[in-house]
Design a protein around this motif. Structure first.
Motif, PDB file in Angstrom:
ATOM      1  N   LEU A 193       0.832  -1.203   0.000  1.00 13.74           N
ATOM      2  CA  LEU A 193       0.000   0.000   0.000  1.00 13.74           C
ATOM      3  C   LEU A 193       0.870   1.257   0.000  1.00 13.74           C
ATOM      4  N   GLU A 194       1.773   1.323   0.954  1.00 12.19           N
ATOM      5  CA  GLU A 194       2.510   2.557   1.212  1.00 12.19           C
ATOM      6  C   GLU A 194       3.506   2.881   0.104  1.00 12.19           C
ATOM      7  N   PHE A 195       4.198   1.866  -0.373  1.00 11.75           N
ATOM      8  CA  PHE A 195       5.285   2.143  -1.312  1.00 11.75           C
ATOM      9  C   PHE A 195       4.965   1.768  -2.751  1.00 11.75           C
ATOM     10  N   LEU A 196       4.116   0.758  -2.942  1.00  9.25           N
ATOM     11  CA  LEU A 196       3.790   0.381  -4.314  1.00  9.25           C
ATOM     12  C   LEU A 196       2.455   0.973  -4.758  1.00  9.25           C
ATOM     13  N   GLY A 197       1.679   1.511  -3.816  1.00 12.43           N
ATOM     14  CA  GLY A 197       0.425   2.144  -4.184  1.00 12.43           C
ATOM     15  C   GLY A 197      -0.658   1.175  -4.612  1.00 12.43           C
ATOM     16  N   ARG A 198      -0.605  -0.060  -4.125  1.00 13.31           N
ATOM     17  CA  ARG A 198      -1.661  -1.015  -4.466  1.00 13.31           C
ATOM     18  C   ARG A 198      -2.803  -0.896  -3.465  1.00 13.31           C
ATOM     19  N   SER A 199      -4.000  -1.001  -3.973  1.00  9.57           N
ATOM     20  CA  SER A 199      -5.173  -0.878  -3.102  1.00  9.57           C
ATOM     21  C   SER A 199      -5.420  -2.200  -2.399  1.00  9.57           C
ATOM     22  N   GLY A 243       3.167   4.998  -4.773  1.00  8.09           N
ATOM     23  CA  GLY A 243       2.809   4.702  -3.390  1.00  8.09           C
ATOM     24  C   GLY A 243       2.016   5.829  -2.769  1.00  8.09           C
ATOM     25  N   TYR A 252      -9.380   2.723  -6.440  1.00 10.77           N
ATOM     26  CA  TYR A 252      -8.373   3.717  -6.805  1.00 10.77           C
ATOM     27  C   TYR A 252      -9.037   5.049  -7.133  1.00 10.77           C
ATOM     28  N   PRO A 287      -4.314   4.625  -4.063  1.00 10.13           N
ATOM     29  CA  PRO A 287      -5.111   3.505  -3.566  1.00 10.13           C
ATOM     30  C   PRO A 287      -6.076   3.983  -2.486  1.00 10.13           C
TER      31      PRO A 287
END
Lengths: 461, 500
Positions: free
Chosen positions: A421-427, B272, B388, B454
């Protein structure tokens, strides 16, 4: 009770348990090796931190330390520590760090002064470790006590946290001192420490019911042997006289004095810094929206609920994917948390094993809290060495290793999701992060069950 | 009401005066490659009632809209701002409460889709102690087109059958920027629109009761020109008054000039929750006249960040960290910026920051491309369907600021723009050398950098409440069961509590 000569659990569970016995024994035979190496460990970390801060854009020093020292700077200029954004602590912390705000003009001296707070926190670690040793030594020989105290003293995590400049170590020394004072039946000192600790970080209030419940005539008997008004033993008298009998001089003394300390400190701080003191130190914890991901099982629900209450997402009553009635669970979160940590656990176990009870209380408080970050783990780590000697985790190494592995793995699972979440931005909020926090919660509940059972089977210490 | 229409061509592009035809209040000439600027000047009594009331209680108001499409412009029309709608406001000497109360509703009426609620909630205060020429309050929001404004202006300004008026306003849909400025000292409202440098016909006519002046100019470099000055030369015509254009030539001190370099901005992957905005700048060299007389010049980036994203001023205070990003210092940030709150708990528009950049220092690398990275932090956004959301961050304004020299007189030129947000953060008389923004690729988003954020997926959130409740209940029940075992299970101990 643990057999002092038992070779089991010679050191922290993170360590190899079967090194050559002679070296270990020699190490713990006298206090100096343990305390000197604890101090050296922290000194090494401190110096390494200075080096990293000076040469790397990635800092060793904790962001919170910059908050404290900024606040101290404001104070040294005659301002309020609350002039610094996100300073959410008692002004006493900023006062303690006033030396960090001094500038001499000599770079070397200034760097040393700036590290004063870290030295203070590291010193607090050592004192906390020494207090642990003293408490442990009440029921075992000193070398064995030092062995268990080493779980705290030589723990790299503890040393890292204090040398990075996190103030949690101060809480460690306060709680260790509180317990030590209570076990030594020094009621006045205990009351002062309790009032001060609650002023400092709120959460130690959970220890009050356990200590009060523990302080019955039998426990305090060694110092004062005044008989109750009725000459019969409490267990044979009526409910009313038992209730009256509950109110002892020591309990009143502890209650009144700790409350007075807490109130007096708050009044003084309010008189000096006014409303910002109340807002930032206490009210913030009531109004804050703890939306950013953390270990708490409530986290996802809090994020959802905060958006709904801010009207940031529309609630479509026709949408089956949304159940508005289930949205208020987080507002009752304090119920299971306080019921366990302030009522049920003290009632069940305080009289049998006070240190283990306090550990269980802290564990329950952190596990059922609406926010949970890894610095909170330090809150129960200080009490762990006092519980381990009599714990099932050491008596049954298989259980102990399983517990440790599960605790670490559940955290790793969560951290992996947090990284996505924090670094790769995946939900990964759903189901990953939420599921991981529930798994960690489940593991913690199981650990809590073991601790409670152990605490309840303890013999009065 | 007065009108000024100016075409400005590049250096050396002149127009043969004989091709210009002036008659019956109209001017026509063959196509030219030029920038066009239209400026309408109105007195207060020519304004609609609600605007007059607002301005009557206003010291300064500047509404500046900039297109998200990259556009080319020509000196001296160089003052640049991040794309979007900027408002700079200073209340009147009274208490400004009338203007403060009405500002947001007037903005909302004029531009539609304005997220501003009240001055206190939506605007951010600016530091007035720094330099006295700064505005008091700032507001910004992304606004991709002027359609709302054009519709509103047609309703209010054009008669039903006035096709020319409507066509004129429709022309704003192709404008690169629009400025509406009021300064109580002058007591007039200036509406200025700018169309980018392109091939276009020269075609203007006057309207009854409006004095219309048309200038067809090009940049000029006479020998007498001082280094801090710009020169223009060309033809001036007052429609309906002058029978033919008259030649003109003048020079003036210019505060906004062309750095003759370009930049683009994009987020580094993976973004991120702490995305880094990379600025890629084509050159670290400045035109020779910028540093005449030993002036000190430094590059800056001025960012207007919507409230979804912010810069942490504490993170941007460490010299080593800044240096690792090719940044020199954070010179300004809107205060306060909440470092923790989710987007939906923040009421102000966002924050503006001014960063001093650190260009490569070695002389050999000054003409080659260099980058600077701006570390930013996303707020939590509201849950949405799909998990998203997208946040668009406008390109910053990137420029070199050169400290004023005492002997350079800076009397404002005819194309002077003031109150741009960043100019108030510099000493009066500072000269800004603008680096032209260029879209970062074939994304088609113009001068916006987009980042995918996200968020909680609402479609999956149905079970969160019940699931959390169930898990906590189960955990509690398990622990309570263990407690019951302790309380009631073992009688062989001291036997504290066995009642009930």
């Amino acid at each position: 009770m643990a057999n002092p000569s038992s070779p089991a659990g010679a050191a922290s569970p993170a360590k190899d348990t079967s090194p050559p016995a002679s070296a270990i024994t020699t190490f713990f035979q006298r206090p100096a090796p343990l305390y000197v190496s604890s101090a050296l460990l922290r000194l090494t970390f401190l110096l390494y931190g200075l080096w990293q801060d000076a040469y790397s854009p990635v800092k060793y020093t904790d962001i919170d330390y910059l908050v404290f020292t900024d606040a101290a700077r404001f104070v040294s200029r005659g301002g309020s520590p609350y002039d610094r954004e996100t300073y959410r602590y008692t002004p006493i912390l900023a006062w303690l760090l006033l030396p960090t705000a001094q500038a001499t003009g000599y770079a070397f001296l200034d760097a040393a002064l700036f590290s004063f707070g870290k030295v203070l926190f590291a010193a607090a670690d050592l004192i906390a470790g020494w207090l642990l040793e003293r408490v442990l030594a009440r029921s075992m020989p000193e070398p064995a006590a030092r062995k268990y105290a080493a779980i705290w003293l030589l723990n790299p995590m503890v040393a890292t946290i204090s040398t990075r400049g996190s103030s949690e170590g101060l809480l460690g020394v306060l709680v260790a001192a509180l317990l030590s004072a209570v076990l030594a039946r020094r009621v006045t000192l205990a009351a002062l420490l309790l009032g001060f600790s609650v002023h400092f970080k709120i959460y130690p209030f959970i220890y009050a019911p356990a200590i009060v419940w523990w302080m019955d005539r039998e426990a305090m008997g060694s110092s004062r042997k005044q008989p109750p008004k009725g000459e019969k033993a409490p267990s044979q008298t009526s409910w009313i006289s038992r209730a009256v009998g509950f109110v002892t001089a020591e309990r009143l003394q502890l209650g009144i004095l700790s409350l007075a300390t807490f109130t007096a400190l708050n009044l003084i701080m309010y008189a000096i810094y006014g409303f910002p003191f109340l807002t930032h130190t206490y009210l913030h914890h009531v109004t804050r929206i703890d939306h950013r991901h953390n270990f708490s099982p409530y986290n996802t629900q809090l994020y959802l609920a905060s958006a709904v209450s801010a009207n940031a997402i529309a609630l479509d009553p026709s949408s089956s994917s949304f159940v508005p009635s289930s949205l208020r669970i987080e507002s009752t979160a304090f119920l299971p948390q306080l019921l366990l940590s302030c009522v049920l656990i003290p009632l069940a176990a305080a009289k049998r094993d006070l240190p283990a009870t306090m550990l269980a209380q802290t564990f329950a408080f952190v596990t059922f809290n609406k926010v949970c970050t890894s610095q909170y783990f330090l809150w129960y780590l200080i009490l762990l060495p006092l519980y381990l000697p009599r714990s099932s985790f050491l008596r049954q190494p298989k259980l102990g290793l399983t517990a440790l592995a599960l605790w670490v793995l559940a955290q790793a699972l969560w951290l992996q999701q947090g990284y996505e979440l924090e670094f790769l931005g995946r939900s990964v909020f759903l189901p990953g992060l939420w599921g991981a926090s529930l798994v960690f919660f489940g593991v913690n509940c199981w650990l809590l069950g073991v601790i409670i059972t152990d605490a309840g089977s303890g013999v009065k210490g | 009401m007065r009108e000024r229409i100016t075409y400005i061509q590049k250096l050396g592009d002149g127009l043969d005066p004989s091709t210009v035809r002036v008659d019956a209040g109209a001017i026509r000439a063959p196509d030219v490659h030029a920038v066009r600027e239209d400026r309408l000047t109105l007195t207060l009594d020519e304004l609609p009632e609600e605007l007059r009331t607002l301005l009557g209680d206003t010291q300064d108001l500047h509404i500046r809209w900039v297109s998200t499409d990259a556009y080319e412009t020509v000196s001296p029309l160089l003052a640049r701002l991040p794309p979007g709608l900027h408002v700079f406001f200073t209340p009147g000497d009274g208490n400004g409460s009338v203007a403060s109360g009405r500002l947001c509703s007037v903005l909302g009426e004029a531009f539609r889709d304005i997220a501003c609620t009240t001055l206190e909630e939506s605007f951010t205060p600016l530091p007035r102690d720094r330099f006295s020429h700064a505005a008091a309050y700032q507001y910004f929001q992304q606004l991709d087109s002027l359609q709302g404004f054009i519709g509103h202006a047609k309703d209010r300004l054009c008669g039903r059958a006035d096709k020319a008026c409507a066509a004129r306003l429709d022309g704003l849909s192709r404008a690169a920027s629009l400025d509406i400025s009021y300064e109580s000292q002058e007591g007039v409202l200036r509406v200025t629109a700018l169309w980018p440098y392109q091939r276009q016909p020269i075609d203007a006519s006057s309207r009854p009761g409006v004095r219309t002046e048309v200038g067809i100019l090009s940049a000029d470099k006479p020998k007498t020109l001082e280094p801090h000055e710009l020169g223009v030369a060309g033809l001036l015509t007052v429609l309906g008054q002058d029978p033919k254009p008259s030649a003109t030539m003048f020079s003036f001190a210019a505060r906004h000039r062309d750095a003759e370099s370009t930049f683009s901005a994009r987020f580094l992957a993976p973004t991120g929750l702490h995305p880094t905005l990379q600025l890629r700048i084509s050159s670290a060299a400045l035109p020779a006249e910028a540093e005449h007389g030993g002036q000190e010049c430094s590059p800056y980036a001025y960012l207007t960040l919507p409230r979804t994203i912010f810069a942490d001023k504490y993170q941007l205070s460490d010299p080593l960290f800044l240096a690792s990003k090719n940044l020199a210092a954070l010179r300004h940030t809107t205060q306060p910026v909440d470092l923790e709150a989710p987007e939906y708990a923040v009421s102000s528009w966002g924050s503006a920051i001014l960063l001093e950049l650190a260009p490569p220092s070695s002389p050999s690398s000054r003409s080659s491309e260099w980058t600077a990275e701006v570390p930013l932090h996303l707020r939590y956004l509201a849950p949405s369907s799909g998990g998203y959301s997208t946040v668009s961050v406008p390109y910053p304004a990137v420029f070199w600021a050169c400290q004023p020299l005492q002997d350079d007189e800076l009397t404002p030129g005819p194309f002077e723009k003031k109150a741009l947000g960043y100019d108030g953060l510099f000493e009066d008389g500072t000269v800004f050398w603008h680096v032209a923004p260029q879209p970062a690729g074939a994304g088609g988003q113009g001068l916006l950098s987009q980042v995918r954020v996200p968020v909680l997926d609402v479609d999956r959130a149905g079970w969160v409440g019940a699931g959390t409740g169930l898990a906590v209940a189960a955990g509690f029940a398990f622990v309570a069961w263990k407690l019951a075992g302790v309380l009631f299970g073992k009688k062989e101990e001291v036997g504290e509590k066995k009642t009930q």
